[in-house]
Design a protein around this motif. Structure first.
Motif, PDB file in Angstrom:
ATOM      1  N   ILE A 257     -38.863  41.440  -6.516  1.00 59.66           N
ATOM      2  CA  ILE A 257     -39.365  42.785  -6.787  1.00 59.66           C
ATOM      3  C   ILE A 257     -40.165  43.248  -5.577  1.00 59.66           C
ATOM      4  N   ARG A 258     -39.813  44.405  -5.054  1.00 52.67           N
ATOM      5  CA  ARG A 258     -40.414  44.883  -3.817  1.00 52.67           C
ATOM      6  C   ARG A 258     -40.888  46.322  -3.955  1.00 52.67           C
ATOM      7  N   GLU A 259     -41.893  46.664  -3.171  1.00 50.22           N
ATOM      8  CA  GLU A 259     -42.348  48.048  -3.080  1.00 50.22           C
ATOM      9  C   GLU A 259     -41.524  48.776  -2.027  1.00 50.22           C
ATOM     10  N   ASP A 260     -41.220  50.058  -2.271  1.00 47.69           N
ATOM     11  CA  ASP A 260     -40.531  50.873  -1.283  1.00 47.69           C
ATOM     12  C   ASP A 260     -41.509  51.207  -0.163  1.00 47.69           C
ATOM     13  N   PHE A 261     -41.113  50.889   1.073  1.00 45.63           N
ATOM     14  CA  PHE A 261     -41.994  51.158   2.214  1.00 45.63           C
ATOM     15  C   PHE A 261     -41.706  52.499   2.880  1.00 45.63           C
ATOM     16  N   GLY A 262     -40.924  53.353   2.203  1.00 46.39           N
ATOM     17  CA  GLY A 262     -40.795  54.725   2.646  1.00 46.39           C
ATOM     18  C   GLY A 262     -39.918  54.921   3.860  1.00 46.39           C
ATOM     19  N   SER A 263     -38.804  54.174   3.965  1.00 46.66           N
ATOM     20  CA  SER A 263     -37.893  54.397   5.075  1.00 46.66           C
ATOM     21  C   SER A 263     -37.268  55.779   4.943  1.00 46.66           C
ATOM     22  N   VAL A 264     -37.046  56.430   6.056  1.00 45.18           N
ATOM     23  CA  VAL A 264     -36.518  57.792   6.058  1.00 45.18           C
ATOM     24  C   VAL A 264     -35.001  57.759   6.063  1.00 45.18           C
ATOM     25  N   THR A 265     -34.412  58.500   5.153  1.00 43.45           N
ATOM     26  CA  THR A 265     -32.961  58.514   5.021  1.00 43.45           C
ATOM     27  C   THR A 265     -32.379  59.801   5.588  1.00 43.45           C
ATOM     28  N   ASP A 266     -31.302  59.662   6.358  1.00 40.23           N
ATOM     29  CA  ASP A 266     -30.554  60.819   6.846  1.00 40.23           C
ATOM     30  C   ASP A 266     -29.656  61.285   5.706  1.00 40.23           C
ATOM     31  N   THR A 267     -30.217  62.083   4.808  1.00 41.41           N
ATOM     32  CA  THR A 267     -29.500  62.437   3.594  1.00 41.41           C
ATOM     33  C   THR A 267     -28.409  63.464   3.839  1.00 41.41           C
TER      34      THR A 267
ATOM     35  N   LYS B  25     -26.290  30.601  -7.063  1.00 44.12           N
ATOM     36  CA  LYS B  25     -27.420  31.285  -7.689  1.00 44.12           C
ATOM     37  C   LYS B  25     -27.200  32.795  -7.655  1.00 44.12           C
ATOM     38  N   LEU B  26     -27.393  33.452  -8.802  1.00 45.12           N
ATOM     39  CA  LEU B  26     -27.310  34.904  -8.849  1.00 45.12           C
ATOM     40  C   LEU B  26     -28.657  35.476  -9.245  1.00 45.12           C
ATOM     41  N   GLY B  27     -29.092  36.453  -8.468  1.00 46.72           N
ATOM     42  CA  GLY B  27     -30.372  37.093  -8.745  1.00 46.72           C
ATOM     43  C   GLY B  27     -30.299  38.588  -8.562  1.00 46.72           C
ATOM     44  N   LEU B  28     -31.408  39.253  -8.856  1.00 44.72           N
ATOM     45  CA  LEU B  28     -31.515  40.696  -8.716  1.00 44.72           C
ATOM     46  C   LEU B  28     -32.604  41.022  -7.704  1.00 44.72           C
ATOM     47  N   ASN B  29     -32.441  42.164  -7.040  1.00 44.37           N
ATOM     48  CA  ASN B  29     -33.519  42.715  -6.225  1.00 44.37           C
ATOM     49  C   ASN B  29     -33.824  44.115  -6.758  1.00 44.37           C
ATOM     50  N   TYR B  30     -35.105  44.394  -6.982  1.00 44.31           N
ATOM     51  CA  TYR B  30     -35.497  45.668  -7.595  1.00 44.31           C
ATOM     52  C   TYR B  30     -36.591  46.304  -6.761  1.00 44.31           C
ATOM     53  N   ILE B  31     -36.371  47.561  -6.336  1.00 41.05           N
ATOM     54  CA  ILE B  31     -37.337  48.293  -5.536  1.00 41.05           C
ATOM     55  C   ILE B  31     -38.172  49.188  -6.447  1.00 41.05           C
ATOM     56  N   ILE B  32     -39.502  49.079  -6.327  1.00 45.36           N
ATOM     57  CA  ILE B  32     -40.399  49.904  -7.142  1.00 45.36           C
ATOM     58  C   ILE B  32     -40.731  51.190  -6.397  1.00 45.36           C
ATOM     59  N   ILE B  33     -40.484  52.312  -7.062  1.00 44.79           N
ATOM     60  CA  ILE B  33     -40.780  53.640  -6.552  1.00 44.79           C
ATOM     61  C   ILE B  33     -41.578  54.392  -7.616  1.00 44.79           C
ATOM     62  N   PRO B  34     -42.228  55.510  -7.287  1.00 44.64           N
ATOM     63  CA  PRO B  34     -43.012  56.220  -8.302  1.00 44.64           C
ATOM     64  C   PRO B  34     -42.211  56.574  -9.548  1.00 44.64           C
TER      65      PRO B  34
ATOM     66  N   ARG C 118     -25.391  64.624  -4.093  1.00 46.07           N
ATOM     67  CA  ARG C 118     -25.695  63.331  -3.489  1.00 46.07           C
ATOM     68  C   ARG C 118     -27.077  63.289  -2.852  1.00 46.07           C
ATOM     69  N   ALA C 119     -27.453  62.092  -2.444  1.00 48.63           N
ATOM     70  CA  ALA C 119     -28.694  61.845  -1.717  1.00 48.63           C
ATOM     71  C   ALA C 119     -29.920  62.158  -2.562  1.00 48.63           C
ATOM     72  N   SER C 120     -30.406  61.164  -3.263  1.00 45.67           N
ATOM     73  CA  SER C 120     -31.576  61.341  -4.109  1.00 45.67           C
ATOM     74  C   SER C 120     -32.803  61.645  -3.262  1.00 45.67           C
ATOM     75  N   GLU C 121     -33.632  62.526  -3.730  1.00 51.39           N
ATOM     76  CA  GLU C 121     -34.879  62.853  -3.053  1.00 51.39           C
ATOM     77  C   GLU C 121     -36.015  62.227  -3.853  1.00 51.39           C
ATOM     78  N   LEU C 122     -36.603  61.164  -3.323  1.00 51.07           N
ATOM     79  CA  LEU C 122     -37.662  60.452  -4.035  1.00 51.07           C
ATOM     80  C   LEU C 122     -39.021  60.999  -3.632  1.00 51.07           C
ATOM     81  N   SER C 123     -40.015  60.777  -4.469  1.00 49.39           N
ATOM     82  CA  SER C 123     -41.285  61.478  -4.305  1.00 49.39           C
ATOM     83  C   SER C 123     -42.239  60.828  -3.309  1.00 49.39           C
ATOM     84  N   GLY C 124     -41.921  59.656  -2.781  1.00 44.44           N
ATOM     85  CA  GLY C 124     -42.774  59.074  -1.753  1.00 44.44           C
ATOM     86  C   GLY C 124     -43.428  57.770  -2.170  1.00 44.44           C
ATOM     87  N   PHE C 125     -44.637  57.521  -1.632  1.00 47.41           N
ATOM     88  CA  PHE C 125     -45.315  56.249  -1.855  1.00 47.41           C
ATOM     89  C   PHE C 125     -45.964  56.166  -3.235  1.00 47.41           C
TER      90      PHE C 125
END
Length: 278
Positions: free
Chosen positions: A201-211, A161-170, A218-225
């Motif tokens: 399909i999942r919501e981003d729970f805002g894990s902190v990245t050591d960018t 089985k092949l599937g996708l996982n997609y994280i929803i961000i603002p 590099r290292a995308s800066e996303l806007s948050g919840f």
């Protein structure tokens, strides 16, 4: 539970295997240390360790191969999978599919012995994929890899089985309908059998990245919840998503998880927040 209370050893129900040596993406919602990279000379020792784990696993346990670091960067990833399968172990993998080219599959045929392959999808076009991964060309490369994998899968191991996982961000709340367009397009290019089997399909729970700020690229800066407005947009987007799914991909299995399930049903809910008391 009884074994825990009695302090009796019990083999874990599920073991996470993280064989990746590096990762070519710099995703803003990934909690990994983005400076991390293991030397290639640890590959033989790690393979022996994995083999010992598989040999000692009872039939009641399962494994999951995933990241952090991208699992397909391990030079013996195909052999790791084949060895686990030789003990009758079910083997799923989560990968960004950047390395999963036709040539790579020929070199690592064990990948076609998998029970499932879940591809972490980071965008529905070049712009949105680059925003998250900071790797140019990743969108077209990964999409082509998925198409070719599905074609080979259909000939060699249709049960995989092949599937996708997609994280929803603002930044991508308006892309959910496009996500179904992506699936429809991929499936249209697979001319010898079935296409994508499922999507989570999942919501981003805002894990902190050591960018890592190297060269400012590099290292995308996303806007948050997700905001209240974002969540209301999602409700409308899910309606479009399902209309296309029912028309073009009725057999596609979709899993929204508990956090997005209510929005999918058209009911507004806010993010679950945990307050720590010190």
């Amino acid at each position: 539970i009884n074994n825990v209370l009695e302090r009796k050893y019990n083999f874990p129900i599920r073991i996470g295997i993280y064989p990746g040596l590096s990762c070519m993406f710099y995703c803003g919602f990934c909690g990994r240390n983005q400076k991390a990279r293991y030397p290639g000379n640890i590959r033989d020792g790690s393979f022996e360790m994995f083999k010992n784990i598989f040999k000692s696993m009872p039939k009641t346990s399962t494994i999951s191969i995933s990241g952090g670091l991208e699992p397909l960067t391990h030079p013996k990833i195909g052999e790791i999978i084949s060895h686990a399968k030789s003990y009758g172990i079910r083997v799923p993998i989560i990968t960004n599919a950047n390395n999963m080219t036709k040539k790579f599959l020929e070199k690592h045929p064990g990948l076609l012995e998998l029970d499932s392959c879940r591809v972490s999808l980071y965008g529905v076009d070049e712009e949105s994929t680059y925003l998250v991964t900071r790797k140019k060309g990743a969108y077209s490369l990964v999409k082509n890899n998925i198409v070719e994998f599905l074609k080979i899968r259909n000939d060699v191991n249709p049960n995989l089985k092949l599937g996708l996982n997609y994280i929803i961000i603002p930044e991508n709340v308006n892309h959910i309908s496009k996500l179904m367009d992506y699936i429809i397009e991929v499936n249209s290019k697979v001319d010898n059998g079935s296409g994508i089997d499922f999507i989570t399909i999942r919501e981003d729970f805002g894990s902190v990245t050591d960018t890592v700020k190297d060269d400012g690229e590099r290292a995308s800066e996303l806007s948050g919840f997700l905001s209240e407005d974002d969540r209301n947009k999602l409700i409308k987007s899910f309606d479009e998503f399902h209309s296309k799914k029912e028309k073009y991909c009725p057999k596609l299995k979709v899993d929204f998880g508990y956090a997005l399930d209510a929005l999918n049903e058209g009911v507004y809910v806010n993010q679950i927040k945990i307050h720590l008391i010190h």
